[in-house]
Motif scaffolding. Structure first.
Motif, mmCIF file in Angstrom:
data_model
loop_
_atom_site.group_PDB
_atom_site.id
_atom_site.type_symbol
_atom_site.label_atom_id
_atom_site.label_comp_id
_atom_site.label_asym_id
_atom_site.label_seq_id
_atom_site.Cartn_x
_atom_site.Cartn_y
_atom_site.Cartn_z
ATOM 1 N N ILE A 218 57.940 84.257 108.723
ATOM 2 C CA ILE A 218 58.483 84.670 107.428
ATOM 3 C C ILE A 218 59.739 83.870 107.110
ATOM 4 C CG2 ILE A 218 59.543 86.581 106.151
ATOM 5 C CD1 ILE A 218 57.675 88.471 107.723
ATOM 6 N N ALA A 219 60.603 83.695 108.117
ATOM 7 C CA ALA A 219 61.814 82.903 107.923
ATOM 8 C C ALA A 219 61.466 81.451 107.614
ATOM 9 C CB ALA A 219 62.684 82.976 109.174
ATOM 10 N N TRP A 220 60.498 80.900 108.312
ATOM 11 C CA TRP A 220 60.052 79.528 108.076
ATOM 12 C C TRP A 220 59.568 79.347 106.634
ATOM 13 C CZ3 TRP A 220 55.478 76.847 111.111
ATOM 14 C CH2 TRP A 220 55.540 75.456 110.883
ATOM 15 N N GLY A 221 58.909 80.371 106.113
ATOM 16 C CA GLY A 221 58.367 80.277 104.764
ATOM 17 C C GLY A 221 59.405 80.390 103.662
ATOM 18 N N PHE A 222 60.458 81.200 103.886
ATOM 19 C CA PHE A 222 61.397 81.491 102.800
ATOM 20 C C PHE A 222 62.776 80.847 102.959
ATOM 21 C CE2 PHE A 222 58.520 85.240 102.364
ATOM 22 C CZ PHE A 222 58.107 84.992 101.056
ATOM 23 N N LEU A 223 63.158 80.454 104.152
ATOM 24 C CA LEU A 223 64.504 79.925 104.359
ATOM 25 C C LEU A 223 64.554 78.399 104.397
ATOM 26 C CD1 LEU A 223 65.942 82.438 106.983
ATOM 27 C CD2 LEU A 223 66.123 82.481 104.489
ATOM 28 N N VAL A 224 63.427 77.746 104.164
ATOM 29 C CA VAL A 224 63.389 76.286 104.144
ATOM 30 C C VAL A 224 63.457 75.716 102.720
ATOM 31 C CG1 VAL A 224 62.009 74.252 104.711
ATOM 32 C CG2 VAL A 224 62.191 76.126 106.368
ATOM 33 N N PRO A 225 62.668 76.210 101.738
ATOM 34 C CA PRO A 225 62.675 75.631 100.376
ATOM 35 C C PRO A 225 64.072 75.655 99.742
ATOM 36 C CG PRO A 225 60.790 77.080 100.657
ATOM 37 C CD PRO A 225 61.660 77.288 101.856
ATOM 38 N N GLU A 226 64.516 74.523 99.228
ATOM 39 C CA GLU A 226 65.848 74.418 98.643
ATOM 40 C C GLU A 226 66.006 75.285 97.405
ATOM 41 O OE1 GLU A 226 66.781 70.362 97.920
ATOM 42 O OE2 GLU A 226 66.724 69.779 100.037
ATOM 43 N N LYS A 227 64.914 75.540 96.700
ATOM 44 C CA LYS A 227 65.014 76.331 95.472
ATOM 45 C C LYS A 227 65.427 77.777 95.752
ATOM 46 C CE LYS A 227 60.042 77.412 95.481
ATOM 47 N NZ LYS A 227 58.781 77.356 94.696
ATOM 48 N N TRP A 228 65.250 78.233 96.985
ATOM 49 C CA TRP A 228 65.604 79.610 97.325
ATOM 50 C C TRP A 228 66.824 79.691 98.235
ATOM 51 C CZ3 TRP A 228 59.839 80.520 98.868
ATOM 52 C CH2 TRP A 228 59.068 80.714 97.713
ATOM 53 N N ASN A 229 67.377 78.562 98.618
ATOM 54 C CA ASN A 229 68.449 78.574 99.617
ATOM 55 C C ASN A 229 69.553 77.602 99.247
ATOM 56 O OD1 ASN A 229 67.158 80.221 102.016
ATOM 57 N ND2 ASN A 229 65.563 78.823 101.294
ATOM 58 N N MET A 247 67.896 83.277 97.038
ATOM 59 C CA MET A 247 66.997 84.429 97.154
ATOM 60 C C MET A 247 66.167 84.413 98.441
ATOM 61 S SD MET A 247 67.310 86.628 94.701
ATOM 62 C CE MET A 247 65.754 87.511 94.772
ATOM 63 N N GLY A 248 66.232 83.337 99.205
ATOM 64 C CA GLY A 248 65.383 83.221 100.388
ATOM 65 C C GLY A 248 65.510 84.378 101.351
ATOM 66 N N TRP A 249 66.745 84.738 101.716
ATOM 67 C CA TRP A 249 66.917 85.822 102.687
ATOM 68 C C TRP A 249 66.471 87.159 102.117
ATOM 69 C CZ3 TRP A 249 69.908 90.188 102.091
ATOM 70 C CH2 TRP A 249 70.877 90.181 101.073
ATOM 71 N N ARG A 250 66.598 87.326 100.807
ATOM 72 C CA ARG A 250 66.130 88.568 100.170
ATOM 73 C C ARG A 250 64.597 88.643 100.206
ATOM 74 N NH1 ARG A 250 70.424 90.950 97.419
ATOM 75 N NH2 ARG A 250 72.206 89.555 97.056
ATOM 76 N N TYR A 251 63.942 87.500 99.994
ATOM 77 C CA TYR A 251 62.486 87.479 100.080
ATOM 78 C C TYR A 251 62.020 87.801 101.503
ATOM 79 C CZ TYR A 251 62.421 85.251 95.457
ATOM 80 O OH TYR A 251 62.566 84.982 94.122
ATOM 81 N N VAL A 252 62.798 87.370 102.487
ATOM 82 C CA VAL A 252 62.487 87.708 103.878
ATOM 83 C C VAL A 252 62.493 89.223 104.055
ATOM 84 C CG1 VAL A 252 63.353 87.635 106.259
ATOM 85 C CG2 VAL A 252 63.307 85.549 104.884
ATOM 86 N N MET A 253 63.501 89.891 103.510
ATOM 87 C CA MET A 253 63.610 91.348 103.650
ATOM 88 C C MET A 253 62.511 92.060 102.867
ATOM 89 S SD MET A 253 66.073 91.666 105.750
ATOM 90 C CE MET A 253 66.509 93.404 105.714
ATOM 91 N N PHE A 254 62.245 91.623 101.653
ATOM 92 C CA PHE A 254 61.201 92.261 100.845
ATOM 93 C C PHE A 254 59.829 92.123 101.508
ATOM 94 C CE2 PHE A 254 63.973 91.213 96.925
ATOM 95 C CZ PHE A 254 64.646 92.413 97.062
ATOM 96 N N THR A 255 59.545 90.931 102.013
ATOM 97 C CA THR A 255 58.250 90.702 102.659
ATOM 98 C C THR A 255 58.121 91.531 103.934
ATOM 99 O OG1 THR A 255 58.226 88.428 101.819
ATOM 100 C CG2 THR A 255 56.719 88.944 103.621
ATOM 101 N N SER A 256 59.155 91.523 104.735
ATOM 102 C CA SER A 256 59.132 92.286 105.988
ATOM 103 C C SER A 256 59.011 93.777 105.714
ATOM 104 C CB SER A 256 60.395 91.999 106.802
ATOM 105 O OG SER A 256 60.511 90.628 107.094
ATOM 106 N N GLY A 257 59.768 94.265 104.718
ATOM 107 C CA GLY A 257 59.704 95.683 104.378
ATOM 108 C C GLY A 257 58.317 96.098 103.908
ATOM 109 N N THR A 258 57.659 95.224 103.154
ATOM 110 C CA THR A 258 56.301 95.523 102.687
ATOM 111 C C THR A 258 55.330 95.606 103.856
ATOM 112 O OG1 THR A 258 56.739 94.397 100.588
ATOM 113 C CG2 THR A 258 54.433 94.754 101.189
ATOM 114 N N ILE A 259 55.455 94.662 104.783
ATOM 115 C CA ILE A 259 54.579 94.681 105.962
ATOM 116 C C ILE A 259 54.771 95.963 106.762
ATOM 117 C CG2 ILE A 259 54.148 93.571 108.188
ATOM 118 C CD1 ILE A 259 54.796 90.899 106.850
ATOM 119 N N VAL A 260 56.027 96.348 106.965
ATOM 120 C CA VAL A 260 56.307 97.570 107.722
ATOM 121 C C VAL A 260 55.785 98.795 106.973
ATOM 122 C CG1 VAL A 260 58.118 99.018 108.716
ATOM 123 C CG2 VAL A 260 58.331 96.537 108.806
#
Length: 534
Positions: A218-229, A247-260
């Motif tokens: 999840i971190a690899w997917g959202f914390l690499v693109p420059e448009k989100w970080n 918004m990258g770190w926020r997307y990490v939390m939203f995605t993780s929260g949805t999975i949980v």
């Protein structure tokens, strides 16, 4: 119409096992149940600690019934759905470290830099004690159903926090909700497991590695693109880093929260958890114990000879609870139960020591490692893509450690204790070998090796802990042991902030502590191999 159990017993003198054919007649239907083999002389782990005790005798009868029923589709469901809790525990433990840098810069670098680490470990400390004591006081079922849902909601909300302080509060809440999963999932699974399948409890730790891997990908997917970080290494990044471009770190939390959240819904809808028979025994609910096991046997067409009358005739259980279960006296009963004999006291103390040392040595090693390698000319410059790719791959390797642990701990010459010895010693050796890493490839390689070997140790420790604790106080004991681990996690965060990471002595001390962990494991007074949890 009340179910009636009729049985015939044939003794096979050459094997020392009883072959039991059981016929069940209920509501006008009759099912001829298959013969099963089990050892009527199987020894319960803690039987010699309280010989002749009513609780001990009833536990033996319950273990006989569970062994007669054997592995069922219900156990398969428990393996997967309880594994979700393991995955969530490791996922949220890593989330705070994954998002901390990006969030800290966005919020102006105001506050305690390692605050999220302290918050999650403090939350998990409180959660392990709350859910641990709660599971022994009010039951496993309520805590089991609530903890994941509690955690998922908090994770989703955390993604929208406006400042560092509020994020820290939500991370604490996440840790509190997740803090009991490791305890509850293992306890519930164990208390339904047939004795010959207890080694599968070690496999359950594979879900821990899966949760770590999920955090990495999840971190690899959202914390690499420059448009989100936004950039986090420049002096002006605090001024230019805003919510819009970070918004990258926020997307990490939203995605993780949805999975949980999905996991928590599945856990409640796919399986309707029935209170474990071993917990009900401590409540003196003999009729309910027999009903639960008979229902399982009937549903899966398995033998089961246990009856409420047989349990009642063994006497009344005393000392498992206080007169008022919602009082300080109740907590005192569970604490005293962990130290009821000298051998029990030694076992409980060594458990707490092991969890504490593991919670200190492993994270501290990685606090001092980067500075140590840099001082010795290691080339550690990596791109964000390489950083999070390596992070995901290293965590992926940890999935397979518990599989090897499950095989080793079921070998007569090794058992649980020597499997932990092997895992700890090999990890210690890799810790020392890590000092030779000079490239990112070696860094990733040693990281994978350590992730694999350390999870051989941890996977076995996760399973060993509930196996050797008495059922009436199992969740409390497990909660205290895990709490010791969380305290050391808090300490490691403080040391990371105030200590001189250029020093080499703490680095070697951490590697040495892993070797001490291995030595402690062979001092444990109980070996669960070939025995049944009490």
């Amino acid at each position: 119409m009340t179910s009636e159990f009729e049985s015939t017993t044939h003794l096979n003198p050459s094997s020392g096992f009883e072959l039991k054919d059981v016929e069940l007649s209920a509501e006008g239907s009759s099912h001829r149940l298959a013969s099963v083999c089990y050892d009527p002389s199987a020894e319960d782990i803690l039987a010699l600690q309280h010989p002749g005790d009513t609780m001990t005798r009833k536990m033996h009868v319950v273990n006989d019934a569970i062994d007669q029923i054997g592995w069922t589709p219900y156990h398969t469901k428990l393996f997967f759905l309880n594994g979700f809790g393991y995955a969530v525990d490791s996922l949220v433990l890593l989330l705070q470290s994954v998002i901390a840098s990006a969030a800290f810069v966005e919020f102006g670098k105001e506050g305690y830099e390692n605050g999220l680490t302290v918050a999650v470990y403090t939350g998990m400390l409180c959660g392990s004690l709350f859910w641990g004591f709660g599971a022994d006081i009010v039951g496993r079922r309520y805590a089991f159903n609530m903890s994941l849902l509690f955690c998922s909601i908090a994770t989703l909300i955390a993604g929208g926090m406006p400042n560092w302080a509020s994020l820290g509060v939500l991370v604490f809440v996440i840790g509190f909700g997740a803090g009991g999963n490791l305890i509850l999932d293992t306890t519930v699974f164990l208390e339904y497991l047939p004795s010959k399948w207890q080694w599968v409890l070690t496999f359950l730790a594979g879900w821990w590695g899966l949760g770590q891997s999920m955090a990495g990908f999840i971190a690899w997917g959202f914390l690499v693109p420059e448009k989100w970080n936004c950039a986090t290494d420049g002096k002006d990044s605090v001024d230019t880093c805003t919510r819009v471009n970070n918004m990258g770190w926020r997307y990490v939390m939203f995605t993780s929260g949805t999975i949980v959240l999905v996991m928590s819904v599945l856990r409640v809808t796919i399986i309707r958890l029935i209170e474990t028979p071993k917990y009900l025994i401590a409540l003196r609910e003999d009729t309910e114990v027999a009903k639960t096991l008979q229902s399982m046997a009937s549903k899966y067409n398995r033998p089961c000879r246990i009856t409420a009358a047989k349990l009642i005739n063994l006497g009344v259980v005393t000392g498992a609870h206080s007169n008022n279960r919602f009082s300080l006296a109740e907590s005192s009963v569970h604490l005293r139960g962990l130290f009821s004999t000298r051998v029990m006291a030694l076992s409980t103390s060594l458990l707490c020591l092991s969890w504490a040392l593991a919670g200190l040595a492993y994270p501290l090693f990685y606090v001092f490692l980067p500075t140590y390698l840099e001082a010795r000319g290691a080339n550690q410059e990596v791109t964000p893509d390489e950083k999070w790719r390596n992070y995901a791959v290293i965590n992926l390797s940890s999935i397979f450690g518990p599989f090897l642990a499950g095989y080793l701990c079921n070998r007569r010459l090794l058992g649980r204790r020597y499997t932990m010895l092997i895992g700890a010693m090999v990890t210690s050796a890799f810790f020392f070998a890590y000092t030779s890493a000079r490239t990112t490839a070696r860094d990733a390689g040693f990281g994978c090796a350590i992730g694999f070997s350390f999870n051989v140790y941890l996977g076995t420790l996760y399973a060993y802990t509930p196996e050797i604790l008495p059922s009436a106080h199992r969740a409390t004991g497990y909660g205290i042991a895990v709490g010791c681990n969380r305290i050391m996690g808090i300490l490691s965060a403080v040391i990371a902030t105030v200590a001189d990471t250029r020093a080499t002595a703490p680095f070697y001390l951490c590697a040495g502590l892993l070797a001490v962990l291995g030595l402690v494991s062979i001092l444990f007074p109980f070996e669960p191999f070939g025995r049944r949890s009490s």
